[in-house]
Design an enzyme around this catalytic site. Structure first.
Site, short mmCIF file in Angstrom:
data_model
loop_
_atom_site.label_atom_id
_atom_site.label_comp_id
_atom_site.label_asym_id
_atom_site.label_seq_id
_atom_site.Cartn_x
_atom_site.Cartn_y
_atom_site.Cartn_z
N SER A 1 0.85 -1.24 0.06
CA SER A 1 0.14 0.18 -0.21
C SER A 1 0.74 1.35 0.04
O SER A 1 2.05 1.21 0.21
CB SER A 1 -0.75 -0.04 1.14
N LYS A 2 0.23 2.43 0.00
CA LYS A 2 0.82 3.72 0.05
C LYS A 2 2.07 3.73 1.23
O LYS A 2 2.89 4.37 1.13
CB LYS A 2 -0.12 4.89 0.18
N ARG A 3 1.61 3.15 2.30
CA ARG A 3 2.41 3.09 3.57
C ARG A 3 3.93 2.49 3.12
O ARG A 3 4.86 2.79 3.79
CB ARG A 3 1.98 2.46 4.74
N ASP A 4 4.08 1.59 2.05
CA ASP A 4 5.06 0.94 1.71
C ASP A 4 6.14 1.83 1.02
O ASP A 4 7.26 1.52 0.44
CB ASP A 4 5.19 -0.34 1.16
N GLY A 5 5.50 3.01 0.83
CA GLY A 5 6.48 4.00 0.19
C GLY A 5 6.42 4.16 -1.34
O GLY A 5 6.33 5.25 -2.00
#
Ligand code: GLU
Length: 477
Positions: free
Chosen positions: A249-253
């Protein structure tokens, strides 16, 4: 004749999950000598943007995923979508639901309070004409819902996952197929309905997409049946997971193909790696391949059911392998724009640039590594701690001094490496040091540090620009 499609929503830049779905569609189409189509699903008017469509098309081209025929624009087909909804209404397979948002919220809260899974309770499925007339007289808007019988038994043979089965009861009640609108109209048609209508119109034979669409497939199968349309074959690819095993997801950069490009990955490495994310190579085939090579042997029985964990080390390894195999010309094409972005002045000598690329190529993992590694060839570097330490070693400065003197007598133009070796040997001898000392000191003087590519080639490149002597001399001050 196989016909597959990628159906991206232009509500963001090309996502890695979409790109991976594109890869599987492309590989299957090319393997089967079939057709790979694009459909731009732009029916969400608020969130769809032409620049995202452009980004998606550009990203697919960059990856080498060429498509056949002009992309179909979903929003241009709204009349066909509405007409399918009208057909379902006429056949009594769909109906208008007048329940307000507040009523629906109340319904869900009551379900929650009694520990039931939230679902539409089909409350307006069998309204009498009088009840309908009364809601309309109140001026209520309506959505259109498609009937899903609780005891419907939905089955299909998935190309990846084998026999699949769903019960109608698990699909959340009668499904909204058109947004809320005045009751004498049909509001905006929604995803599951439009996909079925468009896939049928495009004569899609195989729907290949991520496993997050499995419940949609169950709903869509009911719509195919209700509309009397031919049913395609389905293949659900595993999701891409992060290192912790959660959905990427977005949190993985990084999630967009742009991000990977900016990080310095090559299209070849990304396309290769995305194929490996969920597909295992047949025995005897290397893990590094081109899309064309993968297409020759692609089949769904080698697509894994389990989620695919994103492995940066593997991607980096692939990228390095690919960069190491590039010609100096390919490297030059990729690196020159990055060097110009740094406002470096490039020498007006194409063979010099080519030789620099040849020198740096084997040590690159990412394209952008070629910026830091090229820097000392364009800008005189500061002395780093290890360089400084080397130059303070006994014999280091006398050796450099001897080299400067030898160069003053016989300057080296950087062409013949044998001459460089002779000069180094003579300087070492004059200063009474081992050749290793002069070599390390020369490296420190030229690059500011002890790490770097082949010394003689490095020296040669700087000598050809006439930059070597100044770098040596500044160390003697
Ligand atoms: N627009 C949908 C998506 O991007 C398409 C899904 C499908 O392939 O049907 O997820």
């Amino acid at each position: 004749m196989v016909r597959v499609r990628l159906a991206p929503s232009p509500t963001g830049t090309l996502h890695i999950g979409t790109a991976r779905t594109a890869v599987f569609n492309w590989l299957f189409a090319r393997n089967q000598k079939g057709t790979f189509l694009l459909r731009i699903e732009d029916t969400d008017k608020e969130r769809s943007k032409p620049e995202f469509t452009a980004n998606i098309l550009e990203g697919l081209s960059w990856l080498g995923l060429d498509w056949d025929e002009e992309p179909l624009i979903q929003s241009e087909r709204i009349d066909e979508h509405r007409s399918a909804i009208q057909t379902l209404l006429d056949r009594g397979l769909a109906y208008r639901c007048y329940a307000s948002e507040d009523e629906l919220t109340g319904m869900r809260e009551a379900q929650k309070a009694s520990n039931q899974a939230p679902r539409y309770d089909n409350r307006h499925r069998n309204l009498t004409p009088e009840q309908e007339a009364a809601f309309q007289a109140e001026g209520r808007d309506a959505v259109v819902r498609f009937r899903i019988d609780d005891d419907a038994n939905i089955q299909w043979r998935d190309q990846v996952r084998g026999a699949m089965q769903w019960r109608g009861a698990d699909l959340g009640g009668d499904m909204v197929i058109a947004r809320r609108a005045p009751a004498d109209q049909i509001g905006d048609p929604l995803y599951n309905l439009v996909v079925v209508v468009d896939d049928a119109a495009m004569e899609i034979t195989h729907v290949i997409r991520g496993e997050d669409h499995i419940a949609n497939t169950a709903k869509q199968l009911l719509l195919y049946e209700a509309l009397g349309l031919p049913v395609p074959t389905f293949a659900h690819a595993p999701l891409i997971l992060n290192a912790e095993g959660r959905k990427l997801s977005k949190r993985d950069g990084v999630t967009s193909i742009n991000d990977f490009r900016e990080l310095g990955y090559t299209a070849e490495a990304i396309a290769n790696y995305m194929t490996l994310l969920g597909w295992s190579v047949p025995e005897g085939m290397e893990e590094r391949f081109t899309l064309q090579q993968a297409a020759e042997v692609f089949s769904f029985d080698r697509v894994n059911k389990a989620g695919a964990r994103f492995d940066w080390d593997k991607l980096n390894w692939l990228n390095a392998q690919i960069l190491h195999s590039w010609t100096p010309q390919q490297l030059e094409e990729a690196l020159t724009p990055l060097w110009l972005q740094q406002s470096w002045i490039l020498p007006d000598d194409s063979s010099w640039i080519e030789d620099l690329c040849r020198l740096l190529g084997p040590s690159l993992t990412l394209i952008k590594d070629g910026v830091e590694q090229a820097r000392p060839f364009f800008i005189e570097p500061e002395l780093e701690a290890d360089g400084e330490q080397q130059l303070s070693q006994e014999g280091a400065k006398p050796a450099l001094k001897a080299l400067v003197e030898a160069l003053a007598q016989t300057p080296w133009d950087g062409t013949d490496p044998a001459e460089a070796q002779t000069l180094l040997g003579a300087a070492a001898k004059a200063a009474g040091v081992k050749k290793g000392v002069i070599m390390k000191s020369l490296r420190a003087a030229l690059l500011g540090k002890l790490q770097g590519p082949d010394l003689i080639t490095t020296w040669s490149l700087l000598a050809r620009l006439g930059n070597d002597r100044a770098r040596l001399e500044r160390c003697l001050l």
